[in-house]
Scaffold this active site. Sequence first.
Site, PDB file in Angstrom:
ATOM      1  N   LYS A  52      23.794  23.570 -35.128  1.00 51.21           N
ATOM      2  CA  LYS A  52      22.448  23.726 -36.153  1.00 51.21           C
ATOM      3  C   LYS A  52      21.472  22.889 -36.013  1.00 51.21           C
ATOM      4  CE  LYS A  52      23.934  22.943 -40.410  1.00 51.21           C
ATOM      5  NZ  LYS A  52      24.170  21.245 -39.998  1.00 51.21           N
ATOM      6  N   ARG A  91      17.729  14.789 -40.885  1.00 51.84           N
ATOM      7  CA  ARG A  91      18.379  13.624 -41.619  1.00 51.84           C
ATOM      8  C   ARG A  91      18.528  12.717 -40.294  1.00 51.84           C
ATOM      9  NH1 ARG A  91      24.043  15.483 -43.417  1.00 51.84           N
ATOM     10  NH2 ARG A  91      23.738  16.739 -41.881  1.00 51.84           N
ATOM     11  N   LYS A 123      31.973  12.842 -33.763  1.00 56.08           N
ATOM     12  CA  LYS A 123      30.879  13.772 -33.943  1.00 56.08           C
ATOM     13  C   LYS A 123      30.031  13.745 -32.807  1.00 56.08           C
ATOM     14  CE  LYS A 123      28.082  16.108 -37.444  1.00 56.08           C
ATOM     15  NZ  LYS A 123      26.724  15.993 -36.922  1.00 56.08           N
ATOM     16  N   ALA A 138      27.117  15.674 -46.055  1.00 58.40           N
ATOM     17  CA  ALA A 138      27.003  16.970 -46.918  1.00 58.40           C
ATOM     18  C   ALA A 138      28.434  17.235 -47.560  1.00 58.40           C
ATOM     19  CB  ALA A 138      26.614  18.004 -46.202  1.00 58.40           C
ATOM     20  N   PHE A 174      26.508  20.489 -42.531  1.00 60.88           N
ATOM     21  CA  PHE A 174      27.798  21.348 -42.374  1.00 60.88           C
ATOM     22  C   PHE A 174      27.438  22.939 -42.656  1.00 60.88           C
ATOM     23  CE2 PHE A 174      29.978  17.279 -43.220  1.00 60.88           C
ATOM     24  CZ  PHE A 174      30.210  17.012 -41.937  1.00 60.88           C
ATOM     25  N   TRP A 197      19.195  25.669 -26.279  1.00 65.22           N
ATOM     26  CA  TRP A 197      19.914  24.362 -25.770  1.00 65.22           C
ATOM     27  C   TRP A 197      19.413  24.408 -24.277  1.00 65.22           C
ATOM     28  CZ3 TRP A 197      22.599  23.103 -21.612  1.00 65.22           C
ATOM     29  CH2 TRP A 197      23.506  22.000 -21.563  1.00 65.22           C
TER      30      TRP A 197
END
Length: 558
Positions: free
Chosen positions: A72, A95, A106, A274, A302, A411
């Site tokens: 995302k 963020r 993560k 989130a 998320f 990407w």
Amino acid sequence: MSFKSDIEIAQEAKPQDIREIAKKLNLTEEDIELYGKYKAKVDYNLLKRETGKKSKLILTTAINPTPAGEGKTTTTIGVADGLAKLDKNVLVALREPSLGPVFGVKGGAAGGGYAQVVPMEDINLHFTGDFHAIGAANNLLAAMIDNHIYQGNKLDIDPRRVTWRRCVDMNDRQLRFVVDGLGGKANGMPREDGFDITVASEIMAAFCLANNISDLKERLSKIIIGYSRAGEPVTAGDINAHGAMAALLKDALKPNLVQTLEGTPAFVHGGPFANIAHGCNSVIATKMAMHFADYVITEAGFGADLGAEKFLDIKCRMADLKPDAVIIVATVRALKYNGGVAKNDLNEENLEALENGLPNLLKHVENITKVYKLPAVVAINRFPLDTEAELNLVKQKCEELGVNVALSEVWAKGGEGGVEVAKEVLRLIEEEDNDFTFAYESDMPIKDKIRAIAQKIYGADDVDFTPAATKEIENLEKLGFKEMPICMAKTQYSLTDDQTKLGRPTGFNITVRQVTVSAGAGFIVALTGEIMKMPGLPKVPAAEKIDVDANGTIAGLF
């Protein structure tokens, strides 16, 4: 085929001096505060400067996250670069990453491949110190609460009903529940206490929803820290902590200006989780981005059931924002995972599993287009082994709902790989209807607002409230908090409150086990399932792979 890691790509980049990035926004060197060559803070008082911009706001969201990855943030950055390639004046608003996930499972949150914001090492590690300031303000309040009790307790605070917890920006399960004040009278009153991760602190939420320093100070004063023995709420303002807390946050409140690998300006500011908090960058950063750019692309954490719902029902409501278009990110691999394919088998074509997993995406599409009535595009973050048959199946199912699919190859290709999505976003803004509607109205009873989210957004049959939750809701309505929006604390991995239920489950209820008020942030938190405000580290933390050499070059970040 060997691929360069994200950090290798970022370290090979030749970023522009941040003063050159500021010029793209018509900002001079006097308008920014330099943090080295590639980072700067921008004074929020520049919002008072007239620019005449009528900016378009684009929200990026996604399906429920899976171990297969969705990309995302990467898509958000790449589409911003794609818009820049189409000669649009664009700014991306993101963020800040929390150190907990960076060192946990993560990893970082600065994008990936050739769609990153840089300097990625700084952004992922400390950055400009904003989170340290938020943690300091949180813990100053905690210290002042316990000192007030120790020094005579003029407000008659009930030590058993102190709800304010300390915080640290690290995944540390050992600190979830502690007993402090031990060692005799001189060390305070012994009581049960605990730590939350900094990004779950109400300070973070209030910080990200404030419009300016005065608004922030007012929000801080309203924070409920506990209750008196008579059952009355006690606030941070009651113990005169809000002024000093705001002083600690004065500089942190200024958005951080950085850039993408392709030199697109980016604000990276604030970072509430989130699945616990509202999952969006700061209102100030979003408004400043819209003040200086014609197109602003931002993201919410998320899946759309969490971040987008909160962005739309909380942030847009409070800040009077209206998105012009929504990008819903998905991958064929993640959809096959939702359809029951094991992670190790996701590279093989499997149309049956893909069809079984597609309802998860389609539910999010329906929510955005039918509940919120916003124009949307599905961005398929393409992987090398995705087959044409799989991509065509996704396209067919989305078009049946009247939503186009565009391939995102950011990407591998950066902005060039985001042009297709960018063009569809521009078409949506110019041609599609936009009748933005909230999922619930503010004046509804608290239980009805929670039901609206569970039924409309998650697809639940109903909501079960524990006796404790019901009692607290009655208390909050009696105290005058009925009008506040709802911030659902729920697992990110499922539309339900059970993370093992993938796809688009039906025939389920959501259980609300606890309800609390974040009076400073301005919302009510409904906790479901096993969600907690202090994560733990995995068996093999990402921290084990992070290192720095004699030249100060960092390795192992991703």
